[in-house]
Design an enzyme around this catalytic site. Sequence first.
Site, mmCIF file in Angstrom:
data_model
loop_
_atom_site.group_PDB
_atom_site.id
_atom_site.type_symbol
_atom_site.label_atom_id
_atom_site.label_comp_id
_atom_site.label_asym_id
_atom_site.label_seq_id
_atom_site.Cartn_x
_atom_site.Cartn_y
_atom_site.Cartn_z
ATOM 1 N N HIS A 22 -57.384 -59.924 -48.437
ATOM 2 C CA HIS A 22 -56.031 -59.379 -48.271
ATOM 3 C C HIS A 22 -55.882 -57.919 -48.669
ATOM 4 O O HIS A 22 -54.816 -57.344 -48.515
ATOM 5 C CB HIS A 22 -55.008 -60.220 -49.038
ATOM 6 C CG HIS A 22 -55.045 -60.001 -50.524
ATOM 7 N ND1 HIS A 22 -55.995 -60.562 -51.329
ATOM 8 C CD2 HIS A 22 -54.264 -59.253 -51.330
ATOM 9 C CE1 HIS A 22 -55.794 -60.186 -52.579
ATOM 10 N NE2 HIS A 22 -54.744 -59.384 -52.618
HETATM 11 C C1 UD1 Z 1 -49.736 -58.397 -53.548
HETATM 12 C C2 UD1 Z 1 -50.197 -57.496 -54.686
HETATM 13 C C3 UD1 Z 1 -51.662 -57.754 -54.979
HETATM 14 C C4 UD1 Z 1 -51.963 -59.224 -55.183
HETATM 15 C C5 UD1 Z 1 -51.429 -60.005 -53.985
HETATM 16 C C6 UD1 Z 1 -51.683 -61.486 -54.137
HETATM 17 C C7 UD1 Z 1 -49.019 -55.304 -54.697
HETATM 18 C C8 UD1 Z 1 -49.159 -53.859 -54.450
HETATM 19 N N1 UD1 Z 1 -50.090 -56.081 -54.351
HETATM 20 O O1 UD1 Z 1 -50.405 -57.988 -52.362
HETATM 21 O O2 UD1 Z 1 -52.030 -57.075 -56.166
HETATM 22 O O3 UD1 Z 1 -53.355 -59.416 -55.308
HETATM 23 O O4 UD1 Z 1 -50.034 -59.746 -53.867
HETATM 24 O O5 UD1 Z 1 -51.376 -62.192 -52.971
HETATM 25 O O6 UD1 Z 1 -48.006 -55.722 -55.207
HETATM 26 N N2 UD1 Z 1 -45.925 -61.571 -46.692
HETATM 27 C C9 UD1 Z 1 -45.412 -62.710 -46.125
HETATM 28 N N3 UD1 Z 1 -44.938 -63.697 -46.940
HETATM 29 C C10 UD1 Z 1 -44.961 -63.592 -48.293
HETATM 30 C C11 UD1 Z 1 -45.476 -62.416 -48.875
HETATM 31 C C12 UD1 Z 1 -45.972 -61.422 -48.064
HETATM 32 O O7 UD1 Z 1 -45.392 -62.852 -44.915
HETATM 33 O O8 UD1 Z 1 -44.525 -64.532 -48.990
HETATM 34 C C13 UD1 Z 1 -46.495 -60.512 -45.820
HETATM 35 C C14 UD1 Z 1 -45.527 -59.424 -45.473
HETATM 36 O O9 UD1 Z 1 -45.778 -59.033 -44.173
HETATM 37 C C15 UD1 Z 1 -45.902 -58.311 -46.428
HETATM 38 C C16 UD1 Z 1 -47.396 -58.504 -46.585
HETATM 39 O O10 UD1 Z 1 -47.588 -59.907 -46.499
HETATM 40 O O11 UD1 Z 1 -45.565 -57.048 -45.956
HETATM 41 C C17 UD1 Z 1 -47.960 -57.983 -47.879
HETATM 42 O O12 UD1 Z 1 -47.249 -58.514 -48.997
HETATM 43 P P1 UD1 Z 1 -47.074 -57.642 -50.338
HETATM 44 O O13 UD1 Z 1 -46.326 -58.452 -51.333
HETATM 45 O O14 UD1 Z 1 -46.534 -56.292 -50.008
HETATM 46 O O15 UD1 Z 1 -48.559 -57.385 -50.841
HETATM 47 P P2 UD1 Z 1 -49.821 -58.370 -50.932
HETATM 48 O O16 UD1 Z 1 -50.822 -57.949 -49.929
HETATM 49 O O17 UD1 Z 1 -49.398 -59.804 -50.933
#
Ligand code: UD1
Length: 367
Positions: free
Chosen positions: A206
Amino acid sequence: MGNMVMSIVGARPQFIKEAVVGAAARRLGAWRHVVVHSGQHYDVNMSDIFFTQLAMPKPDHFLGIGSGSHGRQTAEALVRVEELLLAERPDLVLVYGDTNTTVAGALAAAKLKIPVAHVEAGIRQEPKDMPEEINRVVTDHLADRLYCCSALARKNLEAEGLGARGEVVGDVMYDLFLTLRPLFRPENMKKKFGVEERPYVLATLHRDFNVDTREPLTELLKGFAELRREYGLDVVLPVHPRTRQRLKDFALEDLTAGLRLVEPLGYVELMGLLEGCTAVVTDSGGFQKEAYFAEKRALVMMPDTGWRELVEAGWHRLCAPDAQEMTRAFAALGTSVPYPAGLYGDGTAGDRVVRALAAFLGARENR
Ligand code: UD1
């Protein structure tokens, strides 16, 4: 029991850490423990399932910040946390790990002169411009108490002049792993995911540098195909929503044909699959440690890791997102290396954090 501690979580790995510290605080009657869920992760398999499986009480406050650019997500959390802190006036704010929720919680509290404690402090890694690294460095510098998983983390803090606030307590994720281990069911999981016949690799991806551009993501998928061909291994890949989106954006779904793609898993399922696997391929900080707890070797798909102890011991290997290098590095994982036991404490990190913080709060009251 006069103090109130507000614990701020929002993303998957933080629910795991909060489950341990929150339970210890309640068990020891240390303070009134209030849980705030920022809403950074919101899908059922990224959020709710952890609360259910880890038997955590529902969060006391839900801020609903959702996804967005780093600036927007962090800003949204900052505004909402500040409002809550002004309304509730906790005696201390507790944050975990390295997410946008973590840095926003620490910053909001520090500006309001509310003491901050950071669990999993002192982790440092390259590249310095990765979002999680920025979040860690800022959070450590803002926090009053820094709880470290390992001796190396404490050393990193010393190098930045933060040693006096730091304390090695062990890793709360190890506490949880030991507590819930009797519930992991590798045989059931193998059946459920159709990998009873052949040995398999369990993979997660990820990180922005692996999935947000086409080339590394393509190479990673080709690398998995090579592992299948070369070593006769199945590859099970629970797909993070970010990665799912990128596979679509870059039209790479064809390359996933031979892999077993599954939805993101709850903690107990993932650990069950882990205990049954041959080896791990991951770019997750938490999961590379869990692999180590389960005595599984891992290819860490990062230029560096925050958990350098594991690589220095020769247990895990760093690897670039390059199909050929993956095959070579995987072969090297087969060489025997003694298990480097005891790197992350003795399974009592949660209690140690709570006792140390209770003493810190007590000393403040008596000032
Ligand atoms: C975040 C953390 C990372 C951690 C990871 C665990 C930051 C900068 N990074 O990364 O340290 O290792 O979580 O999973 O905070 N999305 C969904 N559903 C959800 C959550 C996210 O669809 O419930 C999608 C969205 O399109 C979003 C993308 O995933 O834009 C990324 O989510 P985000 O929370 O920004 O960062 P992670 O990659 O999950």
